[in-house]
Design a protein around this motif. Structure first.
Motif, PDB file in Angstrom:
ATOM      1  N   GLN A 100       0.812  -1.230   0.000  1.00  0.00           N
ATOM      2  CA  GLN A 100       0.000   0.000   0.000  1.00  0.00           C
ATOM      3  C   GLN A 100       0.841   1.275   0.000  1.00  0.00           C
ATOM      4  O   GLN A 100       0.299   2.370  -0.146  1.00  0.00           O
ATOM      5  CB  GLN A 100      -0.948   0.002   1.208  1.00  0.00           C
TER       6      GLN A 100
ATOM      7  N   CYS B  81     -10.548  -0.240   3.744  1.00  0.00           N
ATOM      8  CA  CYS B  81      -9.173  -0.421   3.290  1.00  0.00           C
ATOM      9  C   CYS B  81      -8.672   0.935   2.805  1.00  0.00           C
ATOM     10  O   CYS B  81      -9.374   1.613   2.053  1.00  0.00           O
ATOM     11  CB  CYS B  81      -9.125  -1.446   2.159  1.00  0.00           C
ATOM     12  N   LEU B  82      -7.479   1.318   3.246  1.00  0.00           N
ATOM     13  CA  LEU B  82      -6.955   2.643   2.866  1.00  0.00           C
ATOM     14  C   LEU B  82      -6.743   2.768   1.358  1.00  0.00           C
ATOM     15  O   LEU B  82      -6.689   3.876   0.836  1.00  0.00           O
ATOM     16  CB  LEU B  82      -5.652   2.936   3.615  1.00  0.00           C
TER      17      LEU B  82
ATOM     18  N   HIS C 219      -6.630  -9.473   6.937  1.00  0.00           N
ATOM     19  CA  HIS C 219      -6.752  -8.475   5.864  1.00  0.00           C
ATOM     20  C   HIS C 219      -5.359  -8.057   5.365  1.00  0.00           C
ATOM     21  O   HIS C 219      -5.106  -8.024   4.147  1.00  0.00           O
ATOM     22  CB  HIS C 219      -7.541  -7.264   6.381  1.00  0.00           C
ATOM     23  N   GLU C 220      -4.457  -7.743   6.310  1.00  0.00           N
ATOM     24  CA  GLU C 220      -3.129  -7.258   5.917  1.00  0.00           C
ATOM     25  C   GLU C 220      -2.293  -8.359   5.275  1.00  0.00           C
ATOM     26  O   GLU C 220      -1.567  -8.108   4.310  1.00  0.00           O
ATOM     27  CB  GLU C 220      -2.393  -6.655   7.125  1.00  0.00           C
TER      28      GLU C 220
ATOM     29  N   HIS D 263      -3.050  -8.687   1.732  1.00  0.00           N
ATOM     30  CA  HIS D 263      -2.343  -7.681   0.922  1.00  0.00           C
ATOM     31  C   HIS D 263      -0.954  -8.179   0.518  1.00  0.00           C
ATOM     32  O   HIS D 263      -0.513  -7.964  -0.611  1.00  0.00           O
ATOM     33  CB  HIS D 263      -2.144  -6.382   1.721  1.00  0.00           C
TER      34      HIS D 263
END
Ligand code: ZN
Length: 193
Positions: free
Chosen positions: A50, A106-107, A148-149, A152
């Protein structure tokens, strides 16, 4: 330093992270910058992808969140604060228990929120920022954030985990983010020529 957060449509979000073999000063700086960026964005987690780095590195901090988290180390219930902020390098997960739906954002997808099914708890083995092996089991929001992370880090995004109806409903919104990101990348590429 606060880093720009990469939005959906940037190919780096689909890249699997490379394992980190050595915690160099560059990695230490990246960790500090990721923490600063996460706090600045009011996020509970941020993956290296990210901020444009396809690496197996994520930072998490659930201390300011309203939703509860649980933590067990060596089978002992432990205050979540004791491992915050959490830095996970090369994390390996073993999700446990039943599926639980819970709200996620989510950013990299501003303004998009959806219920996502995840396992209620997860066992984690990873390295911390000193390169020491850590292992724990967590539940609640922390379990959700870790899953979640770690997704990614493998190029998986929360839209991939939505049920088909939710995904269809949100399609115009995430496609708009994708189009804006691609237009921005093209503009930058033209400026470089
Ligand atoms: Zn995310």
């Amino acid at each position: 330093m606060i880093l720009p957060v990469v939005k959906f449509g940037d190919p780096v979000l689909r890249k699997k992270g490379a394992r980190i073999e050595e915690i160099t000063t560059e990695i230490q700086t990246l960790i500090d910058d990721m923490l600063e960026t996460m706090y600045d964005s009011n996020g509970v987690g941020l993956a290296a992808q990210q901020v444009g780095h396809a690496k197996m590195l994520t930072v998490i901090d659930v201390r300011d969140a309203e939703r509860p988290s649980t933590l067990e180390i060596d089978g002992q219930s432990t205050p979540v604060e004791s491992i915050m902020p959490l830095v996970l390098i090369n994390p390996e997960l073993k999700p446990l228990g039943t599926d639980e739906a819970g709200g996620e954002g989510c950013l990299s997808f501003p303004e998009i929120y959806a219920d996502i099914k995840r396992k209620e708890s997860v066992e984690v083995v990873a390295l911390n920022r000193k390169g020491e092996k850590i292992s724990f089991r967590c539940g609640g929001l922390l379990s959700r954030a870790v899953q979640h992370e770690t997704d990614h880090l493998n190029g998986i995004l929360f839209i991939d985990r939505m049920d088909s109806e939710t995904k269809a409903d949100l399609k115009p919104e995430y496609q708009a983010i994708e189009a804006a990101t691609k237009a921005e990348i093209q503009k930058k590429a033209k400026l470089k020529k």
